[in-house]
Design a protein around this motif. Structure first.
Motif, mmCIF file in Angstrom:
data_model
loop_
_atom_site.group_PDB
_atom_site.id
_atom_site.type_symbol
_atom_site.label_atom_id
_atom_site.label_comp_id
_atom_site.label_asym_id
_atom_site.label_seq_id
_atom_site.Cartn_x
_atom_site.Cartn_y
_atom_site.Cartn_z
ATOM 1 N N TYR A 6 0.885 -1.158 0.000
ATOM 2 C CA TYR A 6 0.000 0.000 0.000
ATOM 3 C C TYR A 6 0.926 1.212 0.000
ATOM 4 O O TYR A 6 1.419 1.626 1.043
ATOM 5 C CB TYR A 6 -0.906 -0.041 1.230
ATOM 6 C CG TYR A 6 -1.885 1.109 1.371
ATOM 7 C CD1 TYR A 6 -2.441 1.750 0.281
ATOM 8 C CD2 TYR A 6 -2.273 1.537 2.631
ATOM 9 C CE1 TYR A 6 -3.349 2.787 0.433
ATOM 10 C CE2 TYR A 6 -3.182 2.568 2.802
ATOM 11 C CZ TYR A 6 -3.709 3.193 1.695
ATOM 12 O OH TYR A 6 -4.616 4.226 1.857
ATOM 13 N N GLY A 8 2.295 5.206 -0.722
ATOM 14 C CA GLY A 8 1.811 6.580 -0.658
ATOM 15 C C GLY A 8 2.813 7.469 0.036
ATOM 16 O O GLY A 8 3.834 7.008 0.550
ATOM 17 N N PHE A 10 1.673 9.537 2.558
ATOM 18 C CA PHE A 10 1.176 9.486 3.936
ATOM 19 C C PHE A 10 1.683 10.684 4.748
ATOM 20 O O PHE A 10 2.297 10.532 5.798
ATOM 21 C CB PHE A 10 1.560 8.162 4.613
ATOM 22 C CG PHE A 10 1.077 6.950 3.884
ATOM 23 C CD1 PHE A 10 -0.256 6.577 3.933
ATOM 24 C CD2 PHE A 10 1.954 6.184 3.116
ATOM 25 C CE1 PHE A 10 -0.718 5.451 3.242
ATOM 26 C CE2 PHE A 10 1.498 5.061 2.425
ATOM 27 C CZ PHE A 10 0.173 4.700 2.499
ATOM 28 N N ILE A 13 -0.531 10.143 7.724
ATOM 29 C CA ILE A 13 -1.496 9.054 7.641
ATOM 30 C C ILE A 13 -2.800 9.521 8.299
ATOM 31 O O ILE A 13 -2.783 10.226 9.304
ATOM 32 C CB ILE A 13 -0.963 7.766 8.296
ATOM 33 C CG1 ILE A 13 -1.884 6.582 7.953
ATOM 34 C CG2 ILE A 13 -0.704 7.942 9.790
ATOM 35 C CD1 ILE A 13 -1.283 5.227 8.247
ATOM 36 N N HIS A 17 -6.752 6.283 5.493
ATOM 37 C CA HIS A 17 -5.699 5.328 5.148
ATOM 38 C C HIS A 17 -5.818 4.072 6.007
ATOM 39 O O HIS A 17 -5.703 2.944 5.501
ATOM 40 C CB HIS A 17 -4.305 5.928 5.382
ATOM 41 C CG HIS A 17 -3.951 7.052 4.476
ATOM 42 N ND1 HIS A 17 -3.563 8.287 4.957
ATOM 43 C CD2 HIS A 17 -3.902 7.143 3.120
ATOM 44 C CE1 HIS A 17 -3.281 9.078 3.943
ATOM 45 N NE2 HIS A 17 -3.492 8.415 2.812
ATOM 46 N N VAL A 33 3.079 -1.185 4.119
ATOM 47 C CA VAL A 33 2.744 0.221 3.921
ATOM 48 C C VAL A 33 4.065 0.884 3.542
ATOM 49 O O VAL A 33 4.970 0.999 4.370
ATOM 50 C CB VAL A 33 2.131 0.857 5.186
ATOM 51 C CG1 VAL A 33 1.839 2.329 4.947
ATOM 52 C CG2 VAL A 33 0.872 0.111 5.597
ATOM 53 N N THR A 119 -12.865 3.409 0.197
ATOM 54 C CA THR A 119 -12.903 3.788 1.604
ATOM 55 C C THR A 119 -14.342 3.690 2.104
ATOM 56 O O THR A 119 -15.293 3.785 1.321
ATOM 57 C CB THR A 119 -12.416 5.227 1.828
ATOM 58 O OG1 THR A 119 -13.236 6.111 1.078
ATOM 59 C CG2 THR A 119 -10.971 5.393 1.433
ATOM 60 N N SER A 128 -5.015 13.765 3.252
ATOM 61 C CA SER A 128 -3.924 14.367 4.012
ATOM 62 C C SER A 128 -3.864 15.874 3.769
ATOM 63 O O SER A 128 -3.635 16.649 4.693
ATOM 64 C CB SER A 128 -2.590 13.726 3.631
ATOM 65 O OG SER A 128 -2.567 12.371 3.989
#
Length: 165
Positions: A6, A8, A10, A13, A17, A33, A119, A128
């Motif tokens: 996963y 990103g 972040f 986070i 997420h 992650v 989501t 974010s």
């Protein structure tokens, strides 16, 4: 053991997420992650800060590991033996953008598949960028991030406000 990533930035986070992580983690023997280190971007938090916030946030997930990478995601996946990318989608705009990246990744690494995880509705508007914007203007972000991230956001926003005063 099937591994997925996963990826990103972040920064930071969010609970959105974490919702994607909670949905995807049980599907794999290991979910990584992976935090993108991109010097061209100007994150609020440096790489080590983001890694620590994420490690704290995912501590209750036994099969989730946190790592960092730079460069192409496909190179990281190939080197790590990962053949599945998990991407969270909030809306049709996210899906459209993610589809283009998934197709490019597949073109570069034919064995790489992308799993789109929608989501939960309560997080469909959380990003974010929006959380940072709210924090920068003194708003309460505690509903959208972990307590540790909320404290870090407040401290960073206060520091930025003091520099501009």
């Amino acid at each position: 053991m099937r591994k997925a990533v996963y990826p990103g930035t972040f920064d930071p986070i969010t609970l959105g997420h974490l919702d994607v992580i909670a949905q995807a983690a049980p599907l794999f023997g290991e979910l990584v992650v992976a935090v993108l280190h991109n010097p061209a971007k100007r994150p609020w938090f440096d790489l080590d800060e983001r890694l620590e916030m994420i490690r704290d946030a995912v501590a209750s997930f036994p099969h989730v590991r946190v790592d960092a990478f730079s460069g192409l995601l496909v190179d990281y996946c190939r080197a790590s033996g990962i053949e599945c990318v998990v991407r969270g989608v909030r809306n049709h705009v996210d899906l459209q953008n993610e589809m283009a990246m998934a197709h490019m990744n597949r073109a570069l690494y034919g064995d790489l598949v992308t799993l789109f995880v929608p989501t939960s509705p309560e997080w469909s508007f959380v990003s974010s960028s929006l959380v940072k914007d709210v924090a920068m203007h003194g708003g309460d972000v505690t509903r959208f991030v972990t307590p540790r991230v909320a404290r870090a956001l407040a401290a960073r926003a206060e520091g930025m406000a003091n520099r501009h005063a």
